[in-house]
Write an enzyme that holds these catalytic residues in place. Structure first.
Site, PDB file in Angstrom:
ATOM      1  N   ASP A  97     -50.133  21.619  65.984  1.00  0.00           N
ATOM      2  CA  ASP A  97     -49.637  20.591  66.910  1.00  0.00           C
ATOM      3  C   ASP A  97     -48.163  20.272  66.711  1.00  0.00           C
ATOM      4  O   ASP A  97     -47.713  19.145  66.947  1.00  0.00           O
ATOM      5  CB  ASP A  97     -50.462  19.287  66.777  1.00  0.00           C
ATOM      6  CG  ASP A  97     -51.919  19.516  67.095  1.00  0.00           C
ATOM      7  OD1 ASP A  97     -52.207  20.352  67.965  1.00  0.00           O
ATOM      8  OD2 ASP A  97     -52.765  18.863  66.452  1.00  0.00           O
ATOM      9  N   LYS A 137     -45.598  23.858  69.503  1.00  0.00           N
ATOM     10  CA  LYS A 137     -45.416  25.295  69.763  1.00  0.00           C
ATOM     11  C   LYS A 137     -45.438  25.582  71.253  1.00  0.00           C
ATOM     12  O   LYS A 137     -44.701  26.427  71.747  1.00  0.00           O
ATOM     13  CB  LYS A 137     -46.538  26.111  69.078  1.00  0.00           C
ATOM     14  CG  LYS A 137     -46.586  25.942  67.576  1.00  0.00           C
ATOM     15  CD  LYS A 137     -47.776  26.658  66.968  1.00  0.00           C
ATOM     16  CE  LYS A 137     -49.111  26.084  67.346  1.00  0.00           C
ATOM     17  NZ  LYS A 137     -49.390  24.733  66.835  1.00  0.00           N
ATOM     18  N   GLY A 166     -54.673  23.540  71.314  1.00  0.00           N
ATOM     19  CA  GLY A 166     -54.338  22.748  72.498  1.00  0.00           C
ATOM     20  C   GLY A 166     -52.828  22.670  72.571  1.00  0.00           C
ATOM     21  O   GLY A 166     -52.198  22.057  71.717  1.00  0.00           O
ATOM     22  N   HIS A 167     -52.247  23.350  73.528  1.00  0.00           N
ATOM     23  CA  HIS A 167     -50.783  23.408  73.648  1.00  0.00           C
ATOM     24  C   HIS A 167     -50.383  22.701  74.935  1.00  0.00           C
ATOM     25  O   HIS A 167     -50.773  23.110  76.030  1.00  0.00           O
ATOM     26  CB  HIS A 167     -50.302  24.865  73.656  1.00  0.00           C
ATOM     27  CG  HIS A 167     -50.695  25.611  72.420  1.00  0.00           C
ATOM     28  ND1 HIS A 167     -50.549  26.963  72.285  1.00  0.00           N
ATOM     29  CD2 HIS A 167     -51.222  25.190  71.243  1.00  0.00           C
ATOM     30  CE1 HIS A 167     -50.970  27.342  71.091  1.00  0.00           C
ATOM     31  NE2 HIS A 167     -51.392  26.276  70.439  1.00  0.00           N
ATOM     32  N   GLN A 200     -52.497  26.976  65.963  1.00  0.00           N
ATOM     33  CA  GLN A 200     -52.651  26.300  64.673  1.00  0.00           C
ATOM     34  C   GLN A 200     -51.329  26.359  63.885  1.00  0.00           C
ATOM     35  O   GLN A 200     -50.287  26.369  64.498  1.00  0.00           O
ATOM     36  CB  GLN A 200     -53.836  26.891  63.869  1.00  0.00           C
ATOM     37  CG  GLN A 200     -55.200  26.576  64.461  1.00  0.00           C
ATOM     38  CD  GLN A 200     -55.618  27.474  65.603  1.00  0.00           C
ATOM     39  OE1 GLN A 200     -55.540  28.670  65.505  1.00  0.00           O
ATOM     40  NE2 GLN A 200     -56.063  26.904  66.693  1.00  0.00           N
TER      41      GLN A 200
HETATM   42  P1  GDP Z   1     -48.888  22.588  69.827  1.00  0.00           P
HETATM   43  O1  GDP Z   1     -50.352  22.647  69.580  1.00  0.00           O
HETATM   44  O2  GDP Z   1     -48.088  23.021  68.650  1.00  0.00           O
HETATM   45  O3  GDP Z   1     -48.460  23.277  71.090  1.00  0.00           O
HETATM   46  O4  GDP Z   1     -48.544  21.026  70.026  1.00  0.00           O
HETATM   47  P2  GDP Z   1     -49.348  20.008  70.960  1.00  0.00           P
HETATM   48  O5  GDP Z   1     -49.028  20.332  72.371  1.00  0.00           O
HETATM   49  O6  GDP Z   1     -50.779  19.952  70.561  1.00  0.00           O
HETATM   50  O7  GDP Z   1     -48.718  18.638  70.485  1.00  0.00           O
HETATM   51  C1  GDP Z   1     -47.379  18.340  70.654  1.00  0.00           C
HETATM   52  C2  GDP Z   1     -47.268  17.123  71.589  1.00  0.00           C
HETATM   53  O8  GDP Z   1     -45.967  16.588  71.523  1.00  0.00           O
HETATM   54  C3  GDP Z   1     -47.470  17.472  73.061  1.00  0.00           C
HETATM   55  O9  GDP Z   1     -48.067  16.393  73.705  1.00  0.00           O
HETATM   56  C4  GDP Z   1     -46.069  17.710  73.577  1.00  0.00           C
HETATM   57  O10 GDP Z   1     -45.951  17.447  74.970  1.00  0.00           O
HETATM   58  C5  GDP Z   1     -45.300  16.688  72.784  1.00  0.00           C
HETATM   59  N1  GDP Z   1     -43.915  17.060  72.435  1.00  0.00           N
HETATM   60  C6  GDP Z   1     -43.408  18.286  72.178  1.00  0.00           C
HETATM   61  N2  GDP Z   1     -42.127  18.187  71.790  1.00  0.00           N
HETATM   62  C7  GDP Z   1     -41.829  16.875  71.781  1.00  0.00           C
HETATM   63  C8  GDP Z   1     -40.665  16.119  71.427  1.00  0.00           C
HETATM   64  O11 GDP Z   1     -39.650  16.649  71.005  1.00  0.00           O
HETATM   65  N3  GDP Z   1     -40.752  14.758  71.521  1.00  0.00           N
HETATM   66  C9  GDP Z   1     -41.870  14.121  71.953  1.00  0.00           C
HETATM   67  N4  GDP Z   1     -41.868  12.810  72.003  1.00  0.00           N
HETATM   68  N5  GDP Z   1     -42.979  14.800  72.309  1.00  0.00           N
HETATM   69  C10 GDP Z   1     -42.970  16.153  72.191  1.00  0.00           C
HETATM   70  P1  IMO Z   2     -52.901  23.953  67.824  1.00  0.00           P
HETATM   71  O1  IMO Z   2     -52.798  25.387  68.251  1.00  0.00           O
HETATM   72  C1  IMO Z   2     -54.275  21.115  64.819  1.00  0.00           C
HETATM   73  C2  IMO Z   2     -57.948  22.168  62.653  1.00  0.00           C
HETATM   74  C3  IMO Z   2     -59.172  21.315  62.870  1.00  0.00           C
HETATM   75  C4  IMO Z   2     -59.810  21.419  61.495  1.00  0.00           C
HETATM   76  C5  IMO Z   2     -59.536  22.867  61.104  1.00  0.00           C
HETATM   77  C6  IMO Z   2     -60.678  23.816  61.376  1.00  0.00           C
HETATM   78  O2  IMO Z   2     -53.039  22.998  68.945  1.00  0.00           O
HETATM   79  O3  IMO Z   2     -51.829  23.615  66.850  1.00  0.00           O
HETATM   80  P2  IMO Z   2     -61.609  24.909  63.616  1.00  0.00           P
HETATM   81  O4  IMO Z   2     -62.186  24.290  64.846  1.00  0.00           O
HETATM   82  O5  IMO Z   2     -60.417  25.756  63.859  1.00  0.00           O
HETATM   83  O6  IMO Z   2     -62.646  25.623  62.799  1.00  0.00           O
HETATM   84  O7  IMO Z   2     -61.133  23.659  62.715  1.00  0.00           O
HETATM   85  O8  IMO Z   2     -58.402  23.243  61.865  1.00  0.00           O
HETATM   86  N1  IMO Z   2     -57.333  22.733  63.879  1.00  0.00           N
HETATM   87  C7  IMO Z   2     -56.189  22.301  64.414  1.00  0.00           C
HETATM   88  N2  IMO Z   2     -55.390  21.271  64.066  1.00  0.00           N
HETATM   89  N3  IMO Z   2     -53.930  21.918  65.835  1.00  0.00           N
HETATM   90  C8  IMO Z   2     -54.712  22.980  66.171  1.00  0.00           C
HETATM   91  O9  IMO Z   2     -54.338  23.884  67.078  1.00  0.00           O
HETATM   92  C9  IMO Z   2     -55.923  23.173  65.481  1.00  0.00           C
HETATM   93  N4  IMO Z   2     -56.918  24.079  65.571  1.00  0.00           N
HETATM   94  C10 IMO Z   2     -57.774  23.805  64.582  1.00  0.00           C
HETATM   95  O10 IMO Z   2     -58.828  19.993  63.201  1.00  0.00           O
HETATM   96  O11 IMO Z   2     -59.134  20.607  60.580  1.00  0.00           O
HETATM   97 MG    MG Z   3     -52.005  21.411  69.644  1.00  0.00          MG
END
Ligand code: GDP
Ligand code: IMO
Ligand code: MG
Length: 442
Positions: free
Chosen positions: A10, A13, A37-38, A220
């Site tokens: 999270d 990416k 979840g991106h 991840q």
């Molecule tokens: P990922 O799994 O690495 O793609 O990250 P996620 O999308 O799960 O979580 C990142 C969250 O932060 C998302 O809701 C993005 O829209 C948001 N986000 C990304 N970059 C920034 C930033 O620079 N500032 C803020 N406030 N939000 C951001």
């Molecule tokens: P993105 O791509 C954050 C965590 C789960 C748990 C562990 C194992 O959005 O960064 P799983 O269901 O993979 O067997 O769970 O990994 N986990 C993540 N945490 N971002 C993710 O993906 C994750 N995908 C799995 O919360 O701790």
């Molecule tokens: Mg994510």
């Protein structure tokens, strides 16, 4: 180039991949499944992607879900439908025929296994990821190519489901699955996905021969890596940069550079050690201001200060050329900001990351405190727009990790980004010398 999470997932990416996809010919997801979840925000529209690479918003960019991923066809089809509703065509999506498929029993076993573990639970996303990879390793998996073969799939599921039913009934006390409706449902999914299925290796080979620009999008993060993360509190695949070679089926010589994505602080979802975790009002502030709720499960993410020990570990494990630091804006209001520079373990000071997570759980962070800037950074377009304390904070992070910061993100939108240096065409870290002049270089 590989885009890899440098923390526990999270990191943003999705945003960085979308941004860099602008000049990519191909974006390849190499591991993980719908546990990812991106989130990508473009103007008024928010896209939540689980399996589809974050390059899909560019009509000319081809997107590949490679062999190292595990595919839940039901969720993938929902994602395709959502994209269609938002006006995004997915004709450029290619699915490797040798990727594994998450089946209903994988989800049931994932949830039941977490239940059985009780206080030893891992906090998985409950999406069947571990059991799908376990079946792959024990060679009882269903692959996309099986899904495309009605006779073969029927035969396979007619022996696998009764075998899984023994586990479901006898070990977990659950109702058995009837193979027939499962087979019908998955054959219907197969028809919906058939036109996207291909030999992804051939596609990649052609792209490499044509010198196309390929981005490998990690899901991840480094600390969730099955081999190099905080085992057993990890996922079941290899998010680290090396995983791109295995997952996509390209040799290491084909990877030219690696960018690590890290938040300006740290978050983690699920169980497991987290030395810089804040359970106080500052932790709550980071969670609220950063909207730290899981894209996939909606769970609140645990929040804490930036951990440079982890940062250095990510640099080493992935061979990072540079970093993208995201969510700097979330720190805007704080009067002071801490960075963990080492761990205290009894009377020892550890500067490098302990590979035993039982040791990590005993580590106390050693912090350096930096002044905050207490002003809004979300409209800054270049480094010189940043408050001096924000720039000093970034320079401190770069020095701690001995790695230049190529991108600074200050908001979820594409435009809320400072490109310090083109991470695709800029110099490689291995080539940097002391004389190298870089505004965010250690
Ligand atoms: P990922 O799994 O690495 O793609 O990250 P996620 O999308 O799960 O979580 C990142 C969250 O932060 C998302 O809701 C993005 O829209 C948001 N986000 C990304 N970059 C920034 C930033 O620079 N500032 C803020 N406030 N939000 C951001
Ligand atoms: P993105 O791509 C954050 C965590 C789960 C748990 C562990 C194992 O959005 O960064 P799983 O269901 O993979 O067997 O769970 O990994 N986990 C993540 N945490 N971002 C993710 O993906 C994750 N995908 C799995 O919360 O701790
Ligand atoms: Mg994510």
């Amino acid at each position: 180039m590989v885009i890899v999470g440098a923390q526990w997932g999270d990191e943003g990416k999705g945003k960085i991949t979308d941004l860099l996809s602008h000049s990519a010919d191909l974006v390849v997801r190499y591991q993980g499944g719908v546990n990812a979840g991106h989130t990508v925000v473009v103007g008024e529209r928010t896209f939540k992607l689980h399996l589809i690479p974050s390059g899909i918003l560019y009509p000319k960019t081809r997107c590949v879900i490679a062999t190292g991923t595990v595919i839940d066809p039901e969720v993938l089809i929902q994602e395709l439908d959502c994209l269609e509703k938002l006006g995004v065509a997915a004709h450029n999506l290619f699915i490797s025929q040798t990727a594994h498929v998450t089946m209903p029993y994988h989800r049931l076993i994932d949830l039941a296994e977490e239940d059985r573990r009780g206080k030893y639970r891992l906090g998985t996303t409950g999406r069947g990821i571990g059991p799908t990879y376990a079946d792959k390793a024990s060679r009882t998996g269903i692959r996309v190519l099986d899904l495309m073969d009605p006779v073969g799939l029927t035969e396979k599921l007619n022996w696998i489901i009764p075998y899984k039913n023994v586990l479901l009934e006898k070990i977990y006390g659950l109702a058995p699955l009837d193979p027939s409706p499962v087979i019908d449902r998955y054959l219907a999914y197969a028809e919906r996905l058939r036109s996207h299925v291909c030999d992804a290796g051939v596609l990649l080979e052609e792209a490499i021969c044509n010198r196309e620009n390929i981005l490998f999008e990690g899901a991840q993060g480094t600390l969730l890596d099955l081999d190099h993360g905080t085992y057993p509190y990890v996922t079941s695949s290899n998010p680290v940069a090396g995983g791109a070679c295995v997952g996509a089926g390209v040799g290491p010589t084909m990877i030219d550079r690696v960018i690590g994505v890290a938040k300006a602080y740290t978050t983690r979802v699920g169980e497991g050690p987290f030395p810089t975790e804040l359970t106080d009002a500052i932790g709550q502030h980071l969670g609220t201001k950063g909207a730290e709720f899981g894209t996939t499960t909606g769970r609140a993410r645990r929040c804490g200060w930036f951990d440079a020990v982890i940062g250095r570990y990510a640099v080493r494990t992935n061979g990072l050329d540079c970093l993208a630091v995201t969510k700097l804006d979330v720190l805007d209001e704080l009067a002071e900001i801490k960075v963990c520079v080492a761990y205290r373990l009894g009377d020892q000071v550890l500067k490098s990351f302990p590979s035993d997570s039982r040791i990590l759980a005993q580590c106390e962070p050693i912090y350096e405190t930096l002044p905050g800037w207490q002003s809004c950074t979300c409209d800054c377009q270049q480094l010189s727009d940043l408050p001096a304390a924000a720039l000093a904070y970034l320079q401190f992070l770069a020095r701690q990790m001995a790695t230049p910061i190529a991108i600074v993100s200050l908001g979820a939108e594409r435009g809320q980004t400072i490109i310090v240096e083109d991470p695709i065409h800029g110099p490689k870290r291995a080539l940097l010398t002391d004389a190298f002049d870089h505004p965010l270089c250690p």
